[in-house]
Motif scaffolding. Sequence first.
Motif, PDB file in Angstrom:
ATOM      1  N   SER A  14       2.982  -3.596 -12.997  1.00 41.20           N
ATOM      2  CA  SER A  14       2.412  -4.755 -12.302  1.00 41.20           C
ATOM      3  C   SER A  14       2.217  -4.519 -10.807  1.00 41.20           C
ATOM      4  O   SER A  14       1.595  -5.334 -10.143  1.00 41.20           O
ATOM      5  N   SER A  15       2.746  -3.424 -10.267  1.00 42.99           N
ATOM      6  CA  SER A  15       2.633  -3.148  -8.835  1.00 42.99           C
ATOM      7  C   SER A  15       1.662  -1.996  -8.623  1.00 42.99           C
ATOM      8  O   SER A  15       1.906  -0.873  -9.072  1.00 42.99           O
ATOM      9  N   LEU A  16       0.564  -2.273  -7.929  1.00 47.33           N
ATOM     10  CA  LEU A  16      -0.420  -1.224  -7.651  1.00 47.33           C
ATOM     11  C   LEU A  16       0.157  -0.191  -6.703  1.00 47.33           C
ATOM     12  O   LEU A  16      -0.083   1.020  -6.858  1.00 47.33           O
ATOM     13  N   ARG A  17       0.932  -0.624  -5.714  1.00 48.36           N
ATOM     14  CA  ARG A  17       1.496   0.327  -4.759  1.00 48.36           C
ATOM     15  C   ARG A  17       2.470   1.274  -5.443  1.00 48.36           C
ATOM     16  O   ARG A  17       2.477   2.480  -5.182  1.00 48.36           O
ATOM     17  N   LEU A  18       3.328   0.744  -6.334  1.00 41.22           N
ATOM     18  CA  LEU A  18       4.269   1.605  -7.040  1.00 41.22           C
ATOM     19  C   LEU A  18       3.542   2.588  -7.956  1.00 41.22           C
ATOM     20  O   LEU A  18       3.940   3.748  -8.080  1.00 41.22           O
ATOM     21  N   ARG A  19       2.460   2.110  -8.594  1.00 36.92           N
ATOM     22  CA  ARG A  19       1.708   3.011  -9.464  1.00 36.92           C
ATOM     23  C   ARG A  19       1.046   4.122  -8.656  1.00 36.92           C
ATOM     24  O   ARG A  19       1.055   5.305  -9.057  1.00 36.92           O
ATOM     25  N   LEU A  20       0.459   3.774  -7.497  1.00 41.56           N
ATOM     26  CA  LEU A  20      -0.137   4.796  -6.644  1.00 41.56           C
ATOM     27  C   LEU A  20       0.926   5.747  -6.100  1.00 41.56           C
ATOM     28  O   LEU A  20       0.702   6.960  -6.010  1.00 41.56           O
ATOM     29  N   MET A  21       2.089   5.197  -5.740  1.00 37.84           N
ATOM     30  CA  MET A  21       3.167   6.038  -5.233  1.00 37.84           C
ATOM     31  C   MET A  21       3.654   6.983  -6.318  1.00 37.84           C
ATOM     32  O   MET A  21       3.923   8.164  -6.057  1.00 37.84           O
ATOM     33  N   TRP A 193       4.655   7.029   1.213  1.00 40.39           N
ATOM     34  CA  TRP A 193       5.062   5.621   1.116  1.00 40.39           C
ATOM     35  C   TRP A 193       4.651   4.857   2.379  1.00 40.39           C
ATOM     36  O   TRP A 193       4.166   3.724   2.287  1.00 40.39           O
ATOM     37  N   PHE A 194       4.849   5.489   3.545  1.00 38.22           N
ATOM     38  CA  PHE A 194       4.433   4.838   4.785  1.00 38.22           C
ATOM     39  C   PHE A 194       2.926   4.630   4.801  1.00 38.22           C
ATOM     40  O   PHE A 194       2.435   3.556   5.194  1.00 38.22           O
ATOM     41  N   GLY A 195       2.172   5.657   4.367  1.00 36.95           N
ATOM     42  CA  GLY A 195       0.714   5.526   4.350  1.00 36.95           C
ATOM     43  C   GLY A 195       0.245   4.446   3.392  1.00 36.95           C
ATOM     44  O   GLY A 195      -0.654   3.662   3.716  1.00 36.95           O
ATOM     45  N   LEU A 196       0.849   4.384   2.196  1.00 42.10           N
ATOM     46  CA  LEU A 196       0.454   3.349   1.243  1.00 42.10           C
ATOM     47  C   LEU A 196       0.828   1.964   1.760  1.00 42.10           C
ATOM     48  O   LEU A 196       0.072   1.001   1.590  1.00 42.10           O
ATOM     49  N   THR A 197       2.018   1.862   2.372  1.00 43.93           N
ATOM     50  CA  THR A 197       2.431   0.564   2.930  1.00 43.93           C
ATOM     51  C   THR A 197       1.467   0.118   4.016  1.00 43.93           C
ATOM     52  O   THR A 197       1.067  -1.047   4.075  1.00 43.93           O
TER      53      THR A 197
END
Length: 456
Positions: A14-21, A193-197
């Motif tokens: 359900s989290s796009l950021r976690l999936r990309l990470m 992680w910093f870049g995605l955040t």
Amino acid sequence: MSSAWRRVRRRWSSSLRLRLMFGSAVLAVLFMLALLPALRSAFLIALEQSVEKRLAADAGILISAARTDDGKLTMPNQLPDEEFDIPDAQLLGFIYDRDANLLWQSRSAQDIAVVYLPQYDGGGNRLLRITDRSGAEFYVYDVEVNLLRGESAAFSIVTMQPASDTQTLYRGFMNQLYLWLGVALLVLLGLLWFGLTWGFRSLRGLRKELDEVEAGTRANLSEEHPSELLRLTSSLNRLLNSERQQRERYRHSLDDLAHSLKTPLSVLQGTSEIIASKPENREQTRILQGQIERMSQQISYQLQRASLRKSGLVRHRVPLQHLIDNLCEALDKVYRDKQVTVQRQFDPWLEIPMERAALLELMGNLLENAYRLCLGQVRIKASIAQGVCELCVEDDGPGVPIDQRERILRRGERLDAQHPGQGIGTAVVKDILESYGGELFVEDSELGGAAFRVCI
């Protein structure tokens, strides 16, 4: 364990950021794994080149020290490189003739059981790895000599050194490589992680504006978003405007329909009163007035049902306390002979996530039934917990038999024939809840009567 794993999977999916990470981390690990053999091969090549240069320099020392006398090889007792003269040293030297016969070996090689047969084939020089009888490995540098101090000669000058030193160096390098690649991977994951955040800040801003739209504090989404999201925000703004315009047109059409039907019904009601003035028409008048009243209630029900629809993107929240006060004040006047006591068991600041008109219709029907059937007590309970809104209206009346509870939820069904009505109140409540994805339950109340419990 399985339920915890399912929760973790749901969170990741359900989290796009976690999936990309996760995807970036997998690619980074695969890149490191692919880089590892390349670095290892490069180090081995550099290591062997370094060994070859050293052994070639040592072979040059032997060549410079060698002498020939009538085609016979003579070597000095003391070599320029003292390591050749030290027993058990790491540097070994050998000289072979064209037929692979050993002509000379250094003092450092006296106790070494290395079997090596050079091949005098005109190949120049070569670097090899061989193993002695004890299993120890050696680097061997073999250089062919055709001229020695201007005289014709045919010798193989061989220098050796154990591979154990390079293996120790190789293991140390690999340990350091694993350490630094691990540190580099952690740093890379941190930067990812910093870049995605940082990259998802725009999505957080969009989410904040959507929350403001749902809360009713913002009418449209702004255009202060990245260009990749502008088409999405424009589409959402068009959807919001279309929804508002459609809702407004819908309400105007319903108002027009209600007004157009109100006049003919009023005319029929007045005509029935004129007809009722004659005694012989009283029965027909009673039937006519009953049908007019039924038509009026059915029209009201259908208009209410058509107007009930959950808003798409706009979320409404209505203070419950004020709405209950207004309803009870009106019902107290209608049922003033009963002197009904209403208990309120909810926080004064509680807000219900519904449109005001829908909540007013829902609570109005439930409270009207409670006032009508109670003996003197009505209780209202409300709470919101874990995303579920629960409302409950109870009375101390006769209650609803278990086998009749499904029946009263159907339109037109009534259990009490002593009071006027068409049995559409609970049906309206049910329709409202269906439009909000809620449910209505009929239960027994602690007061002795019925409890109508609503879950949204």
